[in-house]
Write a protein that holds these residues in place. Structure first.
Motif, PDB file in Angstrom:
ATOM      1  N   VAL A  14      50.254  50.281  26.448  1.00  0.00           N
ATOM      2  CA  VAL A  14      50.292  49.803  25.066  1.00  0.00           C
ATOM      3  C   VAL A  14      49.053  50.280  24.327  1.00  0.00           C
ATOM      4  CG1 VAL A  14      51.660  47.742  25.580  1.00  0.00           C
ATOM      5  CG2 VAL A  14      49.197  47.626  25.717  1.00  0.00           C
ATOM      6  N   GLU A  15      49.159  50.360  23.009  1.00  0.00           N
ATOM      7  CA  GLU A  15      47.991  50.689  22.195  1.00  0.00           C
ATOM      8  C   GLU A  15      47.050  49.484  22.228  1.00  0.00           C
ATOM      9  OE1 GLU A  15      49.057  51.926  18.271  1.00  0.00           O
ATOM     10  OE2 GLU A  15      49.832  53.841  18.989  1.00  0.00           O
ATOM     11  N   THR A  16      45.790  49.740  22.568  1.00  0.00           N
ATOM     12  CA  THR A  16      44.813  48.679  22.777  1.00  0.00           C
ATOM     13  C   THR A  16      43.557  48.966  21.963  1.00  0.00           C
ATOM     14  OG1 THR A  16      45.625  48.485  25.047  1.00  0.00           O
ATOM     15  CG2 THR A  16      43.539  47.421  24.547  1.00  0.00           C
ATOM     16  N   ASN A  17      43.032  47.955  21.288  1.00  0.00           N
ATOM     17  CA  ASN A  17      41.764  48.094  20.573  1.00  0.00           C
ATOM     18  C   ASN A  17      40.628  48.040  21.585  1.00  0.00           C
ATOM     19  OD1 ASN A  17      42.989  48.172  18.039  1.00  0.00           O
ATOM     20  ND2 ASN A  17      42.996  45.954  17.884  1.00  0.00           N
ATOM     21  N   VAL A  18      39.710  49.003  21.504  1.00  0.00           N
ATOM     22  CA  VAL A  18      38.575  49.051  22.418  1.00  0.00           C
ATOM     23  C   VAL A  18      37.295  49.298  21.630  1.00  0.00           C
ATOM     24  CG1 VAL A  18      39.955  49.923  24.344  1.00  0.00           C
ATOM     25  CG2 VAL A  18      38.775  51.542  22.865  1.00  0.00           C
ATOM     26  N   TRP A  19      36.179  48.938  22.239  1.00  0.00           N
ATOM     27  CA  TRP A  19      34.860  49.306  21.751  1.00  0.00           C
ATOM     28  C   TRP A  19      34.426  50.538  22.543  1.00  0.00           C
ATOM     29  CZ3 TRP A  19      32.724  47.330  17.552  1.00  0.00           C
ATOM     30  CH2 TRP A  19      33.077  46.056  17.135  1.00  0.00           C
ATOM     31  N   ALA A  20      34.008  51.596  21.857  1.00  0.00           N
ATOM     32  CA  ALA A  20      33.569  52.824  22.508  1.00  0.00           C
ATOM     33  C   ALA A  20      32.125  53.112  22.130  1.00  0.00           C
ATOM     34  CB  ALA A  20      34.457  53.993  22.099  1.00  0.00           C
ATOM     35  N   CYS A  21      31.352  53.587  23.086  1.00  0.00           N
ATOM     36  CA  CYS A  21      29.940  53.903  22.864  1.00  0.00           C
ATOM     37  C   CYS A  21      29.816  55.093  21.914  1.00  0.00           C
ATOM     38  CB  CYS A  21      29.278  54.211  24.209  1.00  0.00           C
ATOM     39  SG  CYS A  21      27.504  54.503  24.045  1.00  0.00           S
ATOM     40  N   THR A  22      28.827  55.046  21.033  1.00  0.00           N
ATOM     41  CA  THR A  22      28.612  56.128  20.071  1.00  0.00           C
ATOM     42  C   THR A  22      27.712  57.229  20.613  1.00  0.00           C
ATOM     43  OG1 THR A  22      26.778  54.902  19.084  1.00  0.00           O
ATOM     44  CG2 THR A  22      28.954  54.632  18.070  1.00  0.00           C
ATOM     45  N   SER A  23      27.073  57.004  21.746  1.00  0.00           N
ATOM     46  CA  SER A  23      26.166  57.995  22.325  1.00  0.00           C
ATOM     47  C   SER A  23      26.948  59.182  22.890  1.00  0.00           C
ATOM     48  CB  SER A  23      25.333  57.360  23.437  1.00  0.00           C
ATOM     49  OG  SER A  23      24.570  58.335  24.100  1.00  0.00           O
ATOM     50  N   GLU A  24      26.472  60.401  22.641  1.00  0.00           N
ATOM     51  CA  GLU A  24      27.113  61.621  23.140  1.00  0.00           C
ATOM     52  C   GLU A  24      27.067  61.688  24.668  1.00  0.00           C
ATOM     53  OE1 GLU A  24      28.590  64.257  21.502  1.00  0.00           O
ATOM     54  OE2 GLU A  24      28.474  63.100  19.634  1.00  0.00           O
ATOM     55  N   ASP A  25      26.024  61.128  25.279  1.00  0.00           N
ATOM     56  CA  ASP A  25      25.818  61.229  26.724  1.00  0.00           C
ATOM     57  C   ASP A  25      26.496  60.116  27.522  1.00  0.00           C
ATOM     58  OD1 ASP A  25      24.201  63.445  26.228  1.00  0.00           O
ATOM     59  OD2 ASP A  25      22.416  62.191  26.009  1.00  0.00           O
ATOM     60  N   CYS A  26      27.108  59.156  26.842  1.00  0.00           N
ATOM     61  CA  CYS A  26      27.672  57.998  27.527  1.00  0.00           C
ATOM     62  C   CYS A  26      29.185  57.937  27.304  1.00  0.00           C
ATOM     63  CB  CYS A  26      27.014  56.724  27.000  1.00  0.00           C
ATOM     64  SG  CYS A  26      27.578  55.223  27.805  1.00  0.00           S
ATOM     65  N   ASN A  27      29.927  57.561  28.326  1.00  0.00           N
ATOM     66  CA  ASN A  27      31.379  57.409  28.225  1.00  0.00           C
ATOM     67  C   ASN A  27      31.790  55.941  28.270  1.00  0.00           C
ATOM     68  OD1 ASN A  27      31.929  60.170  28.142  1.00  0.00           O
ATOM     69  ND2 ASN A  27      31.847  60.330  30.368  1.00  0.00           N
ATOM     70  N   GLY A  28      30.875  55.036  27.984  1.00  0.00           N
ATOM     71  CA  GLY A  28      31.152  53.610  28.086  1.00  0.00           C
ATOM     72  C   GLY A  28      32.143  53.124  27.046  1.00  0.00           C
ATOM     73  N   TRP A  29      33.023  52.218  27.465  1.00  0.00           N
ATOM     74  CA  TRP A  29      33.966  51.556  26.565  1.00  0.00           C
ATOM     75  C   TRP A  29      34.418  50.256  27.201  1.00  0.00           C
ATOM     76  CZ3 TRP A  29      38.978  50.548  28.145  1.00  0.00           C
ATOM     77  CH2 TRP A  29      39.420  51.226  29.273  1.00  0.00           C
ATOM     78  N   MET A  30      34.955  49.351  26.388  1.00  0.00           N
ATOM     79  CA  MET A  30      35.512  48.097  26.904  1.00  0.00           C
ATOM     80  C   MET A  30      36.620  47.632  25.970  1.00  0.00           C
ATOM     81  SD  MET A  30      32.687  45.196  25.983  1.00  0.00           S
ATOM     82  CE  MET A  30      31.195  46.086  25.658  1.00  0.00           C
TER      83      MET A  30
END
Length: 60
Positions: A14-30
């Motif tokens: 399903v389409e899910t709202n997530v928070w994604a990191c703005t840093s170019e070097d980081c792949n973090g999201w939740m």
């Protein structure tokens, strides 16, 4: 000895709202529903995060 559990049911995506990191070097999201803050910071690098929509497996 082998046990057959039969075919696995596919997990619906399903389409899910997530928070994604703005840093170019980081792949973090939740997932947005797993965040306690209005505007969280990345738990990996402490950068700001922005909202995105991603297609992810459904979590109930």
């Amino acid at each position: 000895m082998s046990f057959s559990r039969g075919p696995k049911e596919p997990v619906p995506e399903v389409e899910t709202n997530v928070w994604a990191c703005t840093s170019e070097d980081c792949n973090g999201w939740m997932r947005e529903s797993f965040s306690f803050d209005k505007e969280p910071e990345c738990p990996l690098c402490q950068s700001n995060m922005t909202t995105e929509v991603r297609v992810l497996p459904e979590v109930k």
